[in-house]
Design an enzyme around this catalytic site. Structure first.
Site, PDB file in Angstrom:
ATOM      1  N   SER A 101       0.286  -1.194  -0.277  1.00 59.17           N
ATOM      2  CA  SER A 101      -0.107   0.043   0.198  1.00 59.17           C
ATOM      3  C   SER A 101       0.735   1.338  -0.047  1.00 59.17           C
ATOM      4  CB  SER A 101      -0.792   0.027   1.175  1.00 59.17           C
ATOM      5  OG  SER A 101      -1.139   1.121   1.600  1.00 59.17           O
ATOM      6  N   TYR A 158      -0.375  -0.343  10.400  1.00 60.10           N
ATOM      7  CA  TYR A 158      -0.190  -1.204   8.443  1.00 60.10           C
ATOM      8  C   TYR A 158       0.548  -0.991   8.088  1.00 60.10           C
ATOM      9  CZ  TYR A 158      -3.407  -2.008   4.541  1.00 60.10           C
ATOM     10  OH  TYR A 158      -3.609  -2.420   3.249  1.00 60.10           O
ATOM     11  N   LYS A 186       3.097  -4.160   5.961  1.00 59.96           N
ATOM     12  CA  LYS A 186       3.164  -4.188   4.819  1.00 59.96           C
ATOM     13  C   LYS A 186       5.092  -4.106   4.855  1.00 59.96           C
ATOM     14  CE  LYS A 186      -0.985  -4.324   3.936  1.00 59.96           C
ATOM     15  NZ  LYS A 186      -1.618  -5.886   2.930  1.00 59.96           N
TER      16      LYS A 186
HETATM   17  N1  LIG Z   1      -8.547  -1.449  -1.519  1.00 66.77           N
HETATM   18  C1  LIG Z   1      -7.587  -0.416  -1.661  1.00 66.77           C
HETATM   19  O1  LIG Z   1      -7.575   0.778  -0.953  1.00 66.77           O
HETATM   20  C2  LIG Z   1      -6.488  -1.562  -1.272  1.00 66.77           C
HETATM   21  C3  LIG Z   1      -5.075   0.011  -0.890  1.00 66.77           C
HETATM   22  C4  LIG Z   1      -4.276  -0.505  -1.341  1.00 66.77           C
HETATM   23  C5  LIG Z   1      -3.780  -2.174  -0.557  1.00 66.77           C
HETATM   24  N2  LIG Z   1      -5.152  -3.209  -0.619  1.00 66.77           N
HETATM   25  C6  LIG Z   1      -4.189  -4.093   0.081  1.00 66.77           C
HETATM   26  O2  LIG Z   1      -5.411  -5.080  -0.821  1.00 66.77           O
HETATM   27  C7  LIG Z   1      -6.159  -6.497   0.121  1.00 66.77           C
HETATM   28  C8  LIG Z   1      -7.296  -6.614  -0.508  1.00 66.77           C
HETATM   29  O3  LIG Z   1      -7.776  -5.499  -0.132  1.00 66.77           O
HETATM   30  P1  LIG Z   1      -9.530  -4.645  -0.080  1.00 66.77           P
HETATM   31  O4  LIG Z   1      -9.961  -3.642  -0.775  1.00 66.77           O
HETATM   32  O5  LIG Z   1     -10.535  -6.459  -0.735  1.00 66.77           O
HETATM   33  O6  LIG Z   1      -9.702  -5.460   0.996  1.00 66.77           O
HETATM   34  P2  LIG Z   1     -10.877  -6.055   2.025  1.00 66.77           P
HETATM   35  O7  LIG Z   1     -10.777  -5.773   3.434  1.00 66.77           O
HETATM   36  O8  LIG Z   1     -12.094  -6.104   1.712  1.00 66.77           O
HETATM   37  O9  LIG Z   1     -10.491  -8.194   1.961  1.00 66.77           O
HETATM   38  C9  LIG Z   1      -9.713  -8.234   3.072  1.00 66.77           C
HETATM   39  C10 LIG Z   1      -9.976  -9.443   3.547  1.00 66.77           C
HETATM   40  O10 LIG Z   1      -9.342 -10.487   4.399  1.00 66.77           O
HETATM   41  C11 LIG Z   1     -10.115 -11.470   4.943  1.00 66.77           C
HETATM   42  N3  LIG Z   1      -9.418 -10.665   6.174  1.00 66.77           N
HETATM   43  C12 LIG Z   1      -9.361 -10.595   7.508  1.00 66.77           C
HETATM   44  N4  LIG Z   1      -8.244 -11.199   8.351  1.00 66.77           N
HETATM   45  C13 LIG Z   1      -8.618 -12.215   7.719  1.00 66.77           C
HETATM   46  C14 LIG Z   1      -8.181 -13.305   8.825  1.00 66.77           C
HETATM   47  N5  LIG Z   1      -7.455 -14.290  10.728  1.00 66.77           N
HETATM   48  N6  LIG Z   1      -8.343 -14.511   8.175  1.00 66.77           N
HETATM   49  C15 LIG Z   1      -8.720 -14.601   7.432  1.00 66.77           C
HETATM   50  N7  LIG Z   1      -9.414 -13.381   7.181  1.00 66.77           N
HETATM   51  C16 LIG Z   1      -9.396 -12.579   7.027  1.00 66.77           C
HETATM   52  C17 LIG Z   1     -11.246 -10.411   5.349  1.00 66.77           C
HETATM   53  O11 LIG Z   1     -12.234 -10.993   5.396  1.00 66.77           O
HETATM   54  C18 LIG Z   1     -11.512  -9.807   3.800  1.00 66.77           C
HETATM   55  O12 LIG Z   1     -12.678 -10.266   3.585  1.00 66.77           O
HETATM   56  C19 LIG Z   1      -5.541  -6.410   1.287  1.00 66.77           C
HETATM   57  O13 LIG Z   1      -4.205  -6.864   2.006  1.00 66.77           O
HETATM   58  C20 LIG Z   1      -4.665  -4.536   1.253  1.00 66.77           C
HETATM   59  O14 LIG Z   1      -4.027  -4.266   2.023  1.00 66.77           O
HETATM   60  C21 LIG Z   1      -6.253  -2.212  -0.574  1.00 66.77           C
END
Ligand SMILES: NC(=O)c1ccc[n+]([C@@H]2O[C@H](COP(=O)([O-])OP(=O)(O)OC[C@H]3O[C@@H](n4cnc5c(N)ncnc54)[C@H](O)[C@@H]3O)[C@@H](O)[C@H]2O)c1
Ligand SMILES: NC(=O)c1ccc[n+]([C@@H]2O[C@H](COP(=O)([O-])OP(=O)(O)OC[C@H]3O[C@@H](n4cnc5c(N)ncnc54)[C@H](O)[C@@H]3O)[C@@H](O)[C@H]2O)c1
Lengths: 321, 321
Positions: free
Chosen positions: A124, A148, A152
């Site tokens: 991120s 966070y 990462k």
């Molecule tokens: N969406 C964004 O803007 C963005 C930006 C930068 C990075 N990211 C990264 O991309 C990835 C996906 O993001 P997203 O937007 O889909 O997030 P999200 O929160 O929608 O999805 C994350 C998923 O991880 C699951 N999860 C969390 N803890 C868990 C655990 N202990 N065991 C099993 N499952 C678990 C949650 O249930 C959720 O479904 C993440 O790693 C996030 O850090 C997202």
């Protein structure tokens, strides 16, 4: 082609699954098997010829990845994570989910000799911080100012080292701020960036808490998903000496976002936005870097959005208009 | 003032203990207690009014830091580590000693509320790597190309985050290549950098495996120890947004090192060096960064050697000549 996805029930996981099934192939091979892990049971559409196994489990539990890795996936998308605010509120939880589980995943690959498995993880923009230059590039230090981003950045280092040692074939993509997210406004500081487009396009009111000259570094959900797909396909040999880099977002000001809204939906849509400055949100969002030279990603064939208009148009198509 | 030192039996630990006892005070307070930890029993000279407790233990063992932390040290020097070649040869060992033990130490401080305890750790130039610029600065990315550097960089991030959260008052100093080390040549790729001075000054032969136009970024043992002392004294408030940075070494070519040797010990000393190029050593040492803008360290009052002559003269004094 066996693909495993952690965090499969999340925003990106869900869209990635749809896109993969739509393509039917990855790396030129037909997709035969999907293993989905999330603490919530991840759903997936039926797809002819694809065996889909959805495992509801907490990735911090011992052996959580065993069944998945015993199936020797060719590609692993590691998307499960707790987001910024949760990791800041609970240091243990953030370290356990965002860091320790990644390490367990790496060790699981190593102990099974999955050296050719491509592991794609999402990092991120929150991993950046400190006294940043005006324009960042692939050699700008990660000095995160939140837990966070710290977690990462630690994963990036570890995935790079395991890859360098030939224990897995890893790659970490740093994602820009994703707009336009569907759904409702949420607690994320960046929530307004989707809200000020999405709500007016839906005929609803939205609040803009930041000055219109504020810049953001953004990428559409579509292009992020395409980047995840490409991340599985780009050959390891060309990845270079460090396997983590920023994806090619585009820099756009709030004023430009509103101008695009006006062009596509008229002045009435823009009028649905109330400007209510929020110092807390301004402070957080204003500290995020907004200009990147993403040479490495560009050279490797990752593609961003052409302009903000394309982002809004894609949102309209994706939401069925 | 209670000071705890891990890796107390090592090269820097030993010298730091001597220097601290010689000073008798730190942060303006008389030193009353020293707790020394190492897998080998660390020795220390008798010192009036100072209680010295030496604990021989493996810092990777559960609870290894308990007794030390229960004594609520005001300052902790965390110097225990396995070096580069050992960490490369054994990934588990490197992760356990260089990373997990640091994390356990941080957690130990946190669980005891040692938020005001200054934790000073030593990182390394080995944390840098990849496509480096000609001159590095405080915002140059850490893209380590070895497991030791990876583990150090992960510790930097974690110490910074625990400090930012107010759980401990941490600081990580990245050390340049230390010359002139006393003792004998060893397996380290940088061993020659001490050897080509030390051996001729002792009337012995030495081998120079690199071309004389090779640059090195170096610091004397004396100045490194002074930097560790200063690292305990510099106030947390002025450390800025990231608590890890490079110390002000000096850039010197092998040719300049040999010229200094000639000036101080004559042409006969220089003649004791045999030039035997070693491609392996050249490749390793040649990839290390040699030019740094160390603005942050300078601003915080850390001091490097004036020139290479001062380094050699200090060695001669320290070795009793
Ligand atoms: N969406 C964004 O803007 C963005 C930006 C930068 C990075 N990211 C990264 O991309 C990835 C996906 O993001 P997203 O937007 O889909 O997030 P999200 O929160 O929608 O999805 C994350 C998923 O991880 C699951 N999860 C969390 N803890 C868990 C655990 N202990 N065991 C099993 N499952 C678990 C949650 O249930 C959720 O479904 C993440 O790693 C996030 O850090 C997202
Ligand atoms: N000397 C250098 O050139 C240099 C350069 C950069 C960084 N550093 C760092 O500075 C610190 C001190 O370096 P040094 O030159 O004194 O190293 P050293 O090897 O002389 O000392 C390290 C000490 O740590 C101890 N140790 C190792 N594993 C242990 C374990 N499991 N439990 C308890 N003790 C253990 C060793 O017994 C040794 O006494 C290290 O963290 C090193 O990485 C040194």
């Amino acid at each position: 082609m066996h693909i495993a996805i952690t965090g499969a029930a999340g925003f990106l996981g869900h869209r990635l699954i749809q896109r993969l099934l739509e393509r039917g192939e990855l790396r030129g091979e037909p997709i035969r098997r999907l293993t989905l892990i999330d603490q919530l049971e991840a759903g997936a559409p039926e797809a002819a010829g694809v065996e889909i196994v959805s495992q509801a489990r907490d990735i911090t539990a011992p052996g959580a990845f065993d069944a998945m890795l015993d199936g020797r996936p060719d590609v692993i998308y590691h998307l499960a994570a707790v987001v910024s605010s949760a990791a800041e509120a609970d240091l243990e939880l953030g370290l356990a989910v965002n860091f320790d589980a990644t390490r367990a995943l790496l060790e699981g690959c190593r102990s099974r000799g999955l050296s050719a498995t491509r592991l794609v993880m999402a990092s991120s923009v929150a991993a950046y911080g400190g006294e940043l230059p005006e324009t960042l590039d692939d050699m700008t230090a990660l000095q995160p100012q939140n837990s966070y981003g710290t977690q990462k950045a630690m994963c990036e280092l570890l995935i790079n080292d395991y890859s360098r040692r030939g224990l897995v074939d890893g790659l970490v993509l740093r994602l820009p701020t994703i707009v336009i997210r569907p759904g409702r406004p949420n607690a994320a500081a960046s929530s307004f960036a989707s809200s000020i487009l999405r709500e007016p396009l839906n005929g609803e009111e939205a609040i803009c808490p930041v000055p219109t000259d504020l810049d953001l570094f953004v990428m559409s959900p579509r292009k992020v998903v395409e980047a995840l797909v490409h991340g599985a396909e780009v050959p390891g040999e060309v990845l270079g000496s460090f396997r983590a880099f920023m994806l090619p977002g585009i820099t756009v000001s709030v004023a430009e976002m509103l101008e695009t809204l006006r062009e596509l939906a008229g002045q009435a849509a823009v009028k649905r936005i109330r400007h209510e400055p929020d110092a807390r949100i301004q402070a957080i969002v204003g500290s995020w870097p907004t200009r990147f030279n993403t040479r490495r990603a560009d050279r490797l064939g990752f593609e961003g959005d052409r302009d903000f208009q394309e982002i809004v148009e894609a949102f309209l198509v994706d939401s069925g208009r």
